[in-house]
Every structure is written in C-alpha cells, then in structure tokens.
Design a protein around this motif. Sequence first.
Motif, PDB file in Angstrom:
ATOM      1  N   ASN A   1       0.980  -1.528   0.008  1.00  0.00           N
ATOM      2  CA  ASN A   1       0.275   0.078   0.075  1.00  0.00           C
ATOM      3  C   ASN A   1       1.139   1.185   0.073  1.00  0.00           C
ATOM      4  OD1 ASN A   1      -1.816  -1.881   0.109  1.00  0.00           O
ATOM      5  ND2 ASN A   1      -2.086  -1.100   2.134  1.00  0.00           N
ATOM      6  N   ALA A   2       0.735   2.139  -0.268  1.00  0.00           N
ATOM      7  CA  ALA A   2       1.110   3.051  -1.286  1.00  0.00           C
ATOM      8  C   ALA A   2       0.460   4.150   0.767  1.00  0.00           C
ATOM      9  CB  ALA A   2       0.788   4.702  -1.493  1.00  0.00           C
ATOM     10  N   PRO A   3       1.998   5.237   1.205  1.00  0.00           N
ATOM     11  CA  PRO A   3       1.983   6.046   2.274  1.00  0.00           C
ATOM     12  C   PRO A   3       0.563   7.198   1.447  1.00  0.00           C
ATOM     13  CG  PRO A   3       3.897   5.898   1.477  1.00  0.00           C
ATOM     14  CD  PRO A   3       3.482   5.311   0.737  1.00  0.00           C
ATOM     15  N   THR A   4       0.569   8.154   2.859  1.00  0.00           N
ATOM     16  CA  THR A   4      -1.165   8.850   3.056  1.00  0.00           C
ATOM     17  C   THR A   4      -0.182  10.198   3.068  1.00  0.00           C
ATOM     18  OG1 THR A   4      -2.183   7.463   3.082  1.00  0.00           O
ATOM     19  CG2 THR A   4      -2.851   9.703   3.334  1.00  0.00           C
ATOM     20  N   PHE A  19       4.137  13.130   6.254  1.00  0.00           N
ATOM     21  CA  PHE A  19       2.804  11.395   5.617  1.00  0.00           C
ATOM     22  C   PHE A  19       2.906  10.678   7.376  1.00  0.00           C
ATOM     23  CE2 PHE A  19       7.466  11.069   4.609  1.00  0.00           C
ATOM     24  CZ  PHE A  19       7.709   9.914   5.266  1.00  0.00           C
ATOM     25  N   ALA A  22       2.325   3.029   5.264  1.00  0.00           N
ATOM     26  CA  ALA A  22       1.298   2.339   4.721  1.00  0.00           C
ATOM     27  C   ALA A  22       0.739   1.629   6.144  1.00  0.00           C
ATOM     28  CB  ALA A  22       1.238   1.644   3.545  1.00  0.00           C
ATOM     29  N   SER A  67       4.433  13.732  -4.307  1.00  0.00           N
ATOM     30  CA  SER A  67       3.911  11.983  -3.859  1.00  0.00           C
ATOM     31  C   SER A  67       5.283  11.723  -3.239  1.00  0.00           C
ATOM     32  CB  SER A  67       3.715  11.070  -5.027  1.00  0.00           C
ATOM     33  OG  SER A  67       5.108  11.883  -5.604  1.00  0.00           O
ATOM     34  N   SER A  79       3.082   4.540  -5.044  1.00  0.00           N
ATOM     35  CA  SER A  79       2.614   6.709  -4.743  1.00  0.00           C
ATOM     36  C   SER A  79       1.967   7.210  -4.621  1.00  0.00           C
ATOM     37  CB  SER A  79       3.069   7.783  -6.080  1.00  0.00           C
ATOM     38  OG  SER A  79       3.236   8.754  -6.085  1.00  0.00           O
ATOM     39  N   SER A  80       2.374   7.588  -3.631  1.00  0.00           N
ATOM     40  CA  SER A  80       0.895   8.153  -2.655  1.00  0.00           C
ATOM     41  C   SER A  80      -0.175   8.981  -3.019  1.00  0.00           C
ATOM     42  CB  SER A  80       1.270   9.147  -1.468  1.00  0.00           C
ATOM     43  OG  SER A  80       2.300  10.338  -1.723  1.00  0.00           O
ATOM     44  N   ARG A  81      -1.032   9.557  -2.745  1.00  0.00           N
ATOM     45  CA  ARG A  81      -1.673  10.720  -4.092  1.00  0.00           C
ATOM     46  C   ARG A  81      -0.696  11.716  -4.013  1.00  0.00           C
ATOM     47  NH1 ARG A  81      -4.423  14.426  -1.254  1.00  0.00           N
ATOM     48  NH2 ARG A  81      -3.905  14.932   1.323  1.00  0.00           N
TER      49      ARG A  81
END
Length: 89
Positions: A1-4, A19, A22, A67, A79-81
Amino acid sequence: NAPTIVEATAGDTQVSVVFTAASNPGAGTVSSFTVTGIASGAATGATGTSSPIVVTGLTNDTEYTFSVIAISEFGSSPSSRTVAQTPTD
C-alpha cells in the motif's frame, strides 16, 4: 500500500511533507521514504526514514506537486496521492 500525505507546508525554497506510512506494508520492512516534487516537468526530491521529509532547493513562487513512496528490500511502494504546494519567502 502507498503512504498517505497528511499535509505539505511551504517555507522559503522548501516544502515540509508530513505523511503516514501504509497501514499494511506487506512482508517487507520499510527502510526509507522518498518525497518527490515536480514542477514544469523537473523533479526534485529528498529521502528520509520518517515523517516529515523536507524537500529543499525549490524555486519560490513555483507550484510543485508532491508524492511519497516507501522503499523496502522488495522495491518501491505505489505512489501516494499528490498534493500541490508553493514555496515562498
């Protein structure tokens, strides 16, 4: 999963990107995170082991799109949003 990305805060020629990692990093151990800022097709980045990561050397009054990815022994996360921010003095 991507970081936020939680937030990006502008400063003089820099942006601090906060950030969270994940919630499910998979079987690998995250060793670092890379934040990349893109403006006019040119990328600038910084790497660190925890949040926040400050990207320096940016041009004031230019909007960058940021990102973040996580790096583990298995490679890079998605990649994150993206989040836009403009450094200013």
